[in-house]
Design an enzyme around this catalytic site. Structure first.
Site, PDB file in Angstrom:
ATOM      1  N   HIS A 101     -47.563  33.307 -46.044  1.00 20.98           N
ATOM      2  CA  HIS A 101     -46.599  34.162 -45.359  1.00 20.98           C
ATOM      3  C   HIS A 101     -45.388  34.396 -46.244  1.00 20.98           C
ATOM      4  O   HIS A 101     -45.192  33.716 -47.259  1.00 20.98           O
ATOM      5  CB  HIS A 101     -46.184  33.586 -43.996  1.00 20.98           C
ATOM      6  CG  HIS A 101     -45.518  32.248 -44.052  1.00 20.98           C
ATOM      7  ND1 HIS A 101     -44.174  32.100 -44.297  1.00 20.98           N
ATOM      8  CD2 HIS A 101     -46.018  31.001 -43.878  1.00 20.98           C
ATOM      9  CE1 HIS A 101     -43.866  30.821 -44.272  1.00 20.98           C
ATOM     10  NE2 HIS A 101     -44.966  30.114 -44.022  1.00 20.98           N
ATOM     11  N   CYS A 155     -47.305  25.271 -45.931  1.00 20.24           N
ATOM     12  CA  CYS A 155     -47.699  26.678 -46.028  1.00 20.24           C
ATOM     13  C   CYS A 155     -47.493  27.201 -47.450  1.00 20.24           C
ATOM     14  O   CYS A 155     -46.778  26.610 -48.252  1.00 20.24           O
ATOM     15  CB  CYS A 155     -46.886  27.535 -45.063  1.00 20.24           C
ATOM     16  SG  CYS A 155     -47.447  27.408 -43.350  1.00 20.24           S
TER      17      CYS A 155
END
Length: 167
Positions: free
Chosen positions: A131, A142
């Site tokens: 992201h 992430c």
């Protein structure tokens, strides 16, 4: 006599400068591909093929190398985008190494775990996702990407696609 020659020379030089200047403003450059996929566009055509992604998993559509904070998109073993900068998990929240399937993707996701926006989110290892985020800071696992990188990954990857993460 000398002043007449000087005026003639100056007039001729003025015409030459005017023609050269007009040529500069009317010449346009042809659009060119960036020197490498995902790289800056210097206005020159690509003459060097993009560096190959270092992943070797059969059918991999995304490749991440944590040691250099780089990611690539692939199609049939060929690099189609990248390398693009990334960041990954900090100590205690390390990003897993391995081969994963894309689970799902959302153009916008709100992380209830970390109370954060996740634009162009692509989930591939449980609650781990690619992201948009600051690539100069480590994450909670992430893969943070620049907006252009995250958007390219979002447009290229679909559920079921293979992602390989290497050290």
């Amino acid at each position: 006599m000398r002043s007449q020659r000087l005026r003639k020379y100056a007039a001729g030089f003025g015409v030459l400068v005017a023609v050269a200047t007009a040529g500069l403003f009317t010449t346009s450059t042809a659009a060119a591909e960036p020197l490498w996929p995902g790289g800056p566009d210097f206005g020159t055509p690509a003459v060097i093929p993009p560096p190959p992604a270092p992943c070797d998993a059969a059918g991999a559509r995304a490749c991440l190398r944590l040691s250099t904070n780089e990611a690539w998109l692939m199609d049939n073993g060929r690099t189609v985008f990248g390398p693009t900068p990334i960041s990954h998990g900090q100590p205690g929240y390390e990003t897993n190494v391995g081969v994963f399937d894309v689970d799902f993707k959302k153009p916008y996701h709100w992380s209830t775990m970390h109370h954060a926006d996740m634009y162009y989110a692509i989930f591939f290892d449980g609650d781990i996702a690619f992201h948009v985020g600051p690539v100069d800071l480590k994450s909670h696992g992430c893969i943070r990407m620049t907006e252009p990188g995250a958007k390219a990954f979002y447009e290229h990857l679909n559920p079921g696609d293979i992602v390989q993460v290497i050290r």
